[in-house]
Every structure is written in structure tokens, then in C-alpha cells.
Design an enzyme around this catalytic site. Structure first.
Site, short mmCIF file in Angstrom:
data_model
loop_
_atom_site.label_atom_id
_atom_site.label_comp_id
_atom_site.label_asym_id
_atom_site.label_seq_id
_atom_site.Cartn_x
_atom_site.Cartn_y
_atom_site.Cartn_z
N ASP A 180 0.87 -1.17 0.00
CA ASP A 180 0.00 0.00 0.00
C ASP A 180 0.92 1.24 0.00
OD1 ASP A 180 -2.08 1.80 0.10
OD2 ASP A 180 -3.14 0.80 1.72
C1 BGC Z 1 -5.05 3.25 0.09
C2 BGC Z 1 -5.08 2.27 -1.07
C3 BGC Z 1 -4.90 3.00 -2.37
C4 BGC Z 1 -3.59 3.76 -2.32
C5 BGC Z 1 -3.27 4.52 -3.59
C6 BGC Z 1 -3.84 4.16 0.02
O1 BGC Z 1 -3.98 5.19 0.93
O2 BGC Z 1 -5.07 2.56 1.31
O3 BGC Z 1 -6.30 1.57 -1.06
O4 BGC Z 1 -4.91 2.10 -3.43
O5 BGC Z 1 -3.64 4.70 -1.25
O6 BGC Z 1 -4.08 5.62 -3.73
#
Ligand code: BGC
Length: 889
Positions: free
Chosen positions: A305
Site C-alpha cells: 500500500d
Molecule cells: C489506500 C489504497 C490505495 C492507495 C493509492 C492508500 O492510501 O489505502 O487503497 O490504493 O492509497 O491511492
């Protein structure tokens, strides 16, 4: 020289293991029984995470991956060490146009892979659709619609040049109803979520886009998911929260849908921000090496993530394959990988086979969904601006060019969106034939939730507000509305075409005018209310992602009570990200109907009009339980950390949502699986046939050794890895695989710094590329675990008859009692949506019950076992309306 360079991020403290003495690291297959004997009983949360090494390498013969791996091998064989590193490491936050991109391989014609949110549509762009949330889509209980939604979303991502769509979501599963991102996922039931995620993945990948199942694993709340974020809202924690989950609960609940994702051939999986049993998810060898790659046989790649990467060598050895967005912290210009991964492979702390495995996994996923090198759809949008021209490297502000081509990718998806949101709408109450509406004389629509956001549908960044109708919740799991049909607009158009009179008051606090309106004779009042939630980086009205309570927002309860005190035909429509407390008013005789419309997406008004007027006969089923109080759920978000490393114990074990209500004998307002129709159905003729499947055999034997891809000759001369030349167009803050000095030996020496042998800090067997034994619960060929788990042991059928006077869909459900004293009374194991049954017509409901469906996870044998307790199957229309039952012989 090999072994003398200490990559910046490699330290024993970062290995994601909690044993202080490295010599205690057992080999992955030694002492298993001893180790596990004390672990894993349900409801006794683990607080440590045992090491599991080496990281399983890809299996080129895995079912469904054979061609992809053949192509990947051909491609990866030609790659240099630094090209492989470039493929594994993002270029940094806002370094390119997508929310995440890795480096390119220009020499071989590979343009940058583009990772883009979200689970509901292409995020941060224009001319794309906003689909209903996963939670709303799964409320259809309709596999075809789940697949169709995935396919349509995949087509839109592909049209924009996206390589990986960052969705769908099975973590959160929905442990606590307050969880801010539950709506992005499906349901707090592993089987329903497993089917939801698998169908969505198949759809996305059939469109030529890699799906990304996220967030792996235990990502059940927003509070404390990241230390920095929590400091921002006033908590001085130093590490992400640890979700402490026992082995049995992990297998029977949280891992289950990921097994379905792997079985569906998902190309990528995102590890989460949180820790699991006190080891960060993205460097947790137990979760990534053991459960995901070994036991489930996952053949794609694991990406972090955004900002969930906390270490260099240790994450590589623990099974991570891609760092996103690549920098240690947004715009730091530094990376745990990039240069450090190059060094780690040169000096042998990360074996070359592990880097090859990362590259192979990434390229296999790329080929698996039908991509070919050189013919990728160019990235034709920019996440950071909708302007047509701008800097392609936004963080550095350079590379002025056309960055938005405004490609319209919506096709006719509006029709599908309208259908899914209508079919996912749940009719909770309907008395006095309040619904369907039939040319009401005077329709009054009340509530802010029926109208527009004064700032427009995209007025709040990432939908971070609750103004106007709730068509989408907030966070990264969103997309920009191309339009948003409000309930007010659609209902008004319908009313006028019918010759009704129509008035709306699109506010919750206009008491005087609202009272005057709804007190008039012959008024049918439809009150719209909502409850919102989202991702932890945005606070809306005091809610840090997770909801602070389960009540309606903006005085919704008072609005309903006020209107229903004056109007004897008050219909309530709820838009929400999960259950809300309705106890104060749901059984009022003046509240004649209650409808849950979820998070519907762009066609909101049309979908609810179809339901209220009966153009679609409702058959959505509640994908969660509606309890009378917050406490009745038995689980909640941890809002106050007890120390610098917050501990979230999953001490309820497998008992969340309906399992908890059933176990504690509490009657909810509306149970899981519940939903009404404008017709009625009867259930009869339950038949169970045993198939005579072969007995279960634990898998035995050994894998091959880690394959060498390419020449296997890695130069140890650091001069070979320097930036190409002085005129190289270095982009500020960009992450590269190159070294900027060839004299880093001294500074990087582990011997000098720690007084240790150069690799003594590595967990035993972490670099061992020799053949490894298979796990009993794994499979040699088939992704998703031992293939015999999916053998059908029983076929169950039942008749479902439409006993009413209009045609309609019905959602028969099959539940199983596994019979043990610690098992939930019933667990969902099958369902179908029988479409368009005419009055008097009978449809046949059929479920193939698999071995997995009848098994428990046995922590001692580390395998699935069918217990000796008697097994009973139940069939009916909800988790509590189960008129048919039969004991399995
Ligand atoms: C989220 C993810 C997301 C990523 C990219 C993170 O803060 O938890 O679900 O895909 O950001 O935007």
C-alpha cells in the site's frame, strides 16, 4: 567483495519478526508442530508472528499461468539486474501520471506500468463512470452482475492506459460496522466476500487489466493504520496498529476470500498499512511467504500500500515484490528499494533468484491478462490535474506536455450502473402496500440526501464531505462523477410524467416548511437520510475515516421522526456505508416502508426510482446485520491506543456480524441476508445428494529449486551500476535503480557497523534457493490451496416458488451448521439470484457444497479437517428464515 555492503534499510530490527535472538528462527518446516501447538485457537489472538523462509518462488506450471510464465521467462531472461529492480520499485509519489508507476524498460520496449485506483472506477480523471460500491454490488447476490461490473470497470481502466486497477477489496472484511472502508469491500462474511471478489477479478482481468486484491490483511479499521496519519489527528503513536489474529480465525474468516481471489487468478495483491501479530504486513513472512505464496500458491505479485513499505532487505525476503509508490515517505527522494535493492542483490543479502522471482511474477501478471510488450495502451490521463497540458513529472514540475487526452471511456455503462444499484437495493419494511408507488397524488421528497451538493458532485476532494445525496463515500476508493442523478431529479421527472404533484425540501432542518408540507392530506412523503465514512486521511465532521457512531448523520433520526409524526405514509430511504441504528423509529406505524440503497454511484436517482415505483422488483439482500444498538455487534473500532504500538485483538474470533448475533441469541432489527420483495416466495423439496468424492490427501513432496532466469552472472563491480553518464536527465525526487557512488563499501559494511558477520542478521533459510517441501494444505499446480478443498461433496437442491401476484427475483441462501461447540450456529455457504420468476413459477436452487465448505482449519495439523460433529444444511431466504433443513449423512 560480495557480502560486504550493508543496504541502508537492512537491519535485524526490520525483519518483521518479533524474536529477539536470530538463532531462534526455526526453519520453515522444522518444529512446526511444537510451534503451532500453543498457537491459533479461535479467539486467542496471536501477538507474535513466526518467521517463514525462504520466500516461495513462482511455479511456471501453475494452472492458468503456464502461458504467462512462458512469456515472462522469455522477457525476464533478457533483463539486466537494474532493469529488474526498476520493475519492482515505484518512481516516487507524483513522479509520473498514475497514482503509482514503476520504472520503464526502454531497451526492451516496455513502457511504465500504471497502478490506478479505485474499486469503483478510474480515480482522479474525467469521462469515466462511477459504479456502485462493492458493498452495494454484493447486495445483489448476483454473480453475473458482479462479473459485469468488474468487466466494465476493467474496460474503463484499460481505455485510460491503466495496467493495474487497485481493487477489489476483501480487507476490510467488515469486523466492526464502524469501519470506514467497509463499503469499498463486500460483506462481513467470507463466502459472500469471496464470491464478490472472485467475480470482480475475473471481470477486470477479462478486460485486459490486472486486478489488485487488497488490503492484505487484517486492515479492519482506519484509526492508527499509519503512525504519521494518527499523529496528524493527535495520537502520538510510533507504529501502525497491530491486528492480532489467531490462526483459525485467519483461515476461516480473513484469509478465505483472498483464497478465492488467488483461485480466480488475481494478478496482484496489496499488502496493508497495519501490522499483523506485531509484524508489518508488507514484511510479514508468515503472511506473505507462508499463507499467501506457499499455502495459497499465489503466482502474481505483492505490492505495498502507498507508504506501507518499512524496510529493504527484510521485505524482499518476506515476499514483497513491488514498492509503491516507491519512496520511503511521499516525496522523500529516497527508497527502501531502488538503489538499495540493487546493492542488496550485488552483495548477496537478497539472492538473485528472489529478484528474478519478483520480476517474473510482475511480468507473468502482465502477460496473463493479455498484454503484449510494445502495444500497451498509452497512459492518457494525469492524476494530479485535469488540465490538458502540464508537467509529466508533477513532483519535480518538469516535462511540460499534453498529459490529459480526456478520453471518454464510459461506453453505455450507465445502464449497467443503474441496474446494479437498483438490484442491490434492499427493501427492509413495506406495510399497507406503501410500495411500489403507483401514481401517488402528491409526492413530497424530504432531506438533503435527495439533492445536490452545492459545490457540485465532485466539489469535495476525494468526496471528503457529506453534502447532498450520498452517491459515493470518501477516500482513495472513489472516482470523479461524470454526472450524478439525484433522487430529487429522477423522482420529480417520474412524478410529473405520471401526473402527480411533486414538491421537495432538500434540507434536514427546514422544520417549519417541512411540517407544513408533510401535514397536508394525501401526501406520500419519502425521506432521504444517510451515514457516511471513508479513508483515514480525510476527516469529515469528526470522523477519521471510521464512523464515530452508527447513527444517521445530520439529524436524520429527528427528521424521520418529525415527518412521520405528521404523515401516516412516510417512506424512508437510507444511503449508507453500513448498518445504522433504526431502533428509534423503524416500527412506527407511520413509517410504512424502509429502503437501504447503499452507495449507488452516478445513477442514484434512477436506481431508487426504479425500486420505489416497481420497475425493478426489489430482491437485494442486506450484506450485514442491523443491530438494535452499537454494543449489540460485540466488535468495535479501537479509538484510543493504549500505547505507542496500538494492539487490536480480534478476541471475538470468527464471531462477527450475524455469527455474533446468532451465538449470543440476540434478535437484530434486520438480519444478514434479509430483504423483501413486492411478491412472496415459498421454499420446498430440499434434496441432498452425496457425490462420492475421493478422500482428501495432504500434499507431499518437494518443489524444484529456485530457477535461475537469464545468465546468473551478476557483476560485483559497483562501477557497472552507476548512473549512465553525466548528461543523464535526472528528475528531482525520482527513484532510480542506479548507484551514485562506487565507493560505498565502507559506509555500507555490516561487519564494521554491527560487529557481525555480513549475513548473520538474515533469518535462517531466507536466502535458501533449494527445493522446499510442499505444505499439506497447498497444491502443486492449482492456485487457491489444496485442490481437493474444492471437490464437491454434496449437491443440494430446493424448489423456490413465486406465491405472489407479480414477477420477481428471489435470493435463496444455503447455510451450514458445522456442528462443533465452538462453531457459529450457521455459516453462509451458497446462494443464487433466481431471476424473473413469474407468479406461480418454480425455480430450482442448486448449491455444490465443497470440502472447504464443510471443514474447519485445524491448527495442529495445519490443514482443513471435517470434524466428527454432525453437519446440517439449511435453506431459506435469510440467515434467520431457514424453513428447510437436512442433516448430512
Ligand atoms: C489506500 C489504497 C490505495 C492507495 C493509492 C492508500 O492510501 O489505502 O487503497 O490504493 O492509497 O491511492
Amino acid at each position: 567483495m560480495v557480502g560486504h555492503f550493508w543496504p541502508l534499510a537492512a537491519s535485524a530490527a526490520l525483519f518483521g519478526v518479533t524474536s529477539a535472538n536470530p538463532s531462534q528462527f526455526p526453519h520453515r518446516y522444522q518444529n512446526v508442530e511444537n510451534r503451532l501447538r500453543q498457537r491459533g485457537s479461535s479467539g486467542t489472538p496471536e501477538t507474535t508472528s513466526p518467521p517463514f523462509y525462504p520466500s516461495p518462488w513462482m511455479n511456471p506450471n501453475a494452472d492458468g499461468w503456464e502461458n504467462a510464465y512462458a512469456q515472462a521467462k522469455e522477457f525476464v531472461s533478457k533483463m539486466t539486474l537494474m532493469e529488474k529492480v526498476n520493475l519492482t520499485t515505484g518512481v516516487g509519489w507524483e513522479g509520473e501520471q498514475c497514482v503509482g508507476q514503476v520504472g520503464t524498460i526502454p531497451r526492451l520496449g516496455l513502457t511504465s506500468l500504471c497502478m490506478q485506483d479505485s474499486p469503483v472506477g478510474v480515480r482522479l480523471t474525467d469521462f469515466a463512470s462511477v459504479f456502485p460500491s462493492g458493498q452495494t454490488a454484493v447486495a445483489t447476490f448476483d454473480r453475473q452482475l458482479l462479473y459485469a461490473r468488474g468487466l466494465a470497470m476493467g474496460q474503463e481502466h484499460r481505455g485510460k492506459g491503466v495496467t493495474v486497477q487497485l481493487g477489489p477489496v476483501a480487507g476490510p472484511l467488515g469486523r466492526a460496522p464502524e469501519g470506514g472502508r467497509n463499503w469499498e469491500g463486500f460483506a462481513p462474511d467470507p463466502v459472500l466476500t469471496g464470491i464478490g471478489i472472485a467475480e470482480t477479478i475475473k471481470g477486470i482481468q477479462d478486460a485486459g487489466v490486472i486486478a489488485c486484491a487488497k488490503h492484505f490483511i487484517g486492515n479492519e479499521q482506519e484509526h492508527f493504520r499509519q503512525a504519521g496519519e494518527a499523529q496528524g489527528y493527535g495520537y502520538n503513536i510510533t507504529q501502525s496498529l497491530s491486528s492480532n489474529i489467531d490462526d483459525k480465525t485467519m483461515h476461516e474468516m480473513y484469509l478465505w476470500p483472498f483464497a478465492d481471489a488467488v483461485r480466480a487468478g488475481v494478478g496482484s495483491i496489496m499488502c496493508s498499512y497495519n501490522q499483523v501479530n506485531n509484524s508489518y504486513s508488507c514484511q510479514n513472512s508468515k503472511m506473505l511467504n507462508n499463507l499467501l505464496k506457499d499455502e495459497l500458491g499465489f503466482q502474481g505479485f505483492v505490492m505495498t500500500d502507498w507508504g506501507a513499505h518499512h524496510s529493504g532487505v527484510s521485505s524482499a525476503l518476506a515476499g514483497l515484490d513491488m514498492s509503491m509508490p516507491g519512496d520511503t515517505a511521499f516525496n522523500s527522494g529516497l527508497s527502501y528499494w531502488g538503489t538499495n535493492l540493487t546493492l542488496a542483490v550485488i552483495n548477496g543479502t537478497v539472492p538473485e533468484w528472489r529478484l528474478d522471482d519478483m520480476a517474473m511474477r510482475i511480468m507473468a501478471a502482465f502477460f496473463k491478462v493479455g498484454n503484449t510488450v510494445g502495444s500497451q495502451v498509452p497512459i492518457n490521463f494525469d492524476s494530479w490535474t485535469l488540465d490538458t497540458y502540464g508537467p509529466v513529472h508533477m513532483a519535480a514540475g518538469i516535462g511540460q506536455q499534453q498529459i490529459n487526452h480526456h478520453v471518454d471511456v464510459r461506453a453505455d455503462h450507465g445502464t449497467l450502473i443503474r441496474e446494479i444499484a437498483a438490484k442491490g437495493t434492499v427493501l427492509l419494511k413495506n406495510v399497507n402496500n406503501a410500495l411500489p408507488l403507483n401514481k401517488p397524488k402528491f409526492l413530497a421528497v424530504i432531506g438533503e440526501d435527495a439533492g445536490s451538493n452545492p459545490d457540485g458532485p465532485n466539489g469535495c476532494s476525494d468526496r471528503g464531505c457529506d453534502n447532498g445525496t450520498l452517491g459515493m463515500a470518501w477516500g482513495s476508493g472513489t472516482a470523479n462523477f461524470p454526472y450524478l442523478i439525484t433522487p430529487d431529479a429522477a423522482l420529480q421527472a417520474k412524478a410529473i410524467s405520471d401526473g402527480s404533484t411533486y414538491q421537495s425540501i432538500l434540507a434536514n432542518n427546514q422544520w417549519a416548511s417541512t411540517s407544513a408540507l408533510v401535514a397536508q392530506d394525501s401526501v406520500t412523503a419519502v425521506v432521504f437520510v444517510n451515514a457516511d465514512s471513508g479513508e483515514g486521511y480525510i476527516n469529515v465532521d469528526g470522523n477519521e475515516g471510521d464512523r464515530q457512531n452508527l447513527t444517521l448523520w445530520k439529524d436524520g433520526d429527528a427528521l424521520i421522526q418529525n415527518v412521520s409524526s405528521l404523515c401516516s405514509n412516510t417512506i424512508v430511504v437510507i444511503h449508507s456505508t453500513g448498518p445504522v441504528l433504526v431502533d428509534a423509529w423503524y416500527d412506527s406505524p407511520n413509517v410504512t416502508a424502509i429502503v437501504w440503497a447503499g452507495i449507488p454511484g452516478q445513477e442514484s436517482g434512477n436506481s431508487i426510482t426504479d425500486i420505489l415505483y416497481g420497475a425493478v422488483n426489489p430482491a437485494g439482500r442486506s450484506p450485514f446485520t442491523w443491530g438494535t444498538t452499537r454494543e449489540s455487534y460485540g466488535t468495535d473500532v479501537l479509538y484510543e491506543p493504549e500505547g505507542p504500538l496500538p494492539q487490536l485483538d480480534f478476541s471475538e474470533g470468527v464471531f462477527i456480524d450475524y455469527r455474533h448475533f446468532d451465538k449470543t441469541n440476540q434478535t437484530p432489527v434486520y438480519e444478514f441476508g434479509y430483504g423483501l420483495s413486492y411478491t412472496t416466495f415459498s421454499y420446498s423439496n430440499l434434496q441432498v445428494a452425496k457425490t462420492g468424492a475421493a478422500p482428501y490427501t495432504p500434499t507431499e513432496g518437494y518443489t524444484g529449486a529456485a530457477p535461475t532466469i537469464g545468465t546468473g552472472n551478476v557483476s560485483t563491480n559497483l562501477n557497472d551500476y552507476l548512473f549512465p553518464n553525466a548528461s543523464f536527465p535526472y528528475v528531482w525526487q525520482y527513484i532510480y535503480p542506479y548507484l551514485n557512488t562506487s565507493s560505498s563499501a565502507k559506509a555500507a559494511s555490516g561487519d564494521e557497523y554491527y560487529g557481525l558477520a555480513s549475513d548473520s542478521y538474515l533469518p535462517p533459510h531466507a536466502t535458501d534457493g533449494s527445493a522446499q517441501p510442499y505444505l499439506a494444505a497447498a497444491d502443486k499446480i492449482s492456485p487457491g490451496g489444496n485442490a481437493a478443498l474444492y471437490d464437491v461433496l454434496y449437491t443440494v437442491t430446493a424448489d423456490v416458488t413465486n406465491t405472489g401476484s407479480v414477477a420477481g427475483d428471489e435470493v435463496p441462501q444455503l447455510y451450514v451448521s458445522l456442528g462443533g461447540p465452538n462453531d457459529p450456529p450457521v455459516v453462509l455457504r451458497g446462494f443464487d439470484r433466481l431471476s424473473d420468476l413469474a407468479p406461480g413459477q418454480t425455480g430450482v436452487f442448486e448449491v455444490a457444497l465443497t470440502r472447504r465448505d464443510l471443514s474447519n482449519w485445524d491448527t495442529t495439523s495445519q490443514n482443513w479437517v471435517i470434524s466428527d460433529y454432525p453437519k446440517t444444511v439449511y435453506v431459506g431466504s435469510s440467515s434467520r428464515k431457514l424453513p428447510l433443513q437436512c442433516t448430512l449423512a
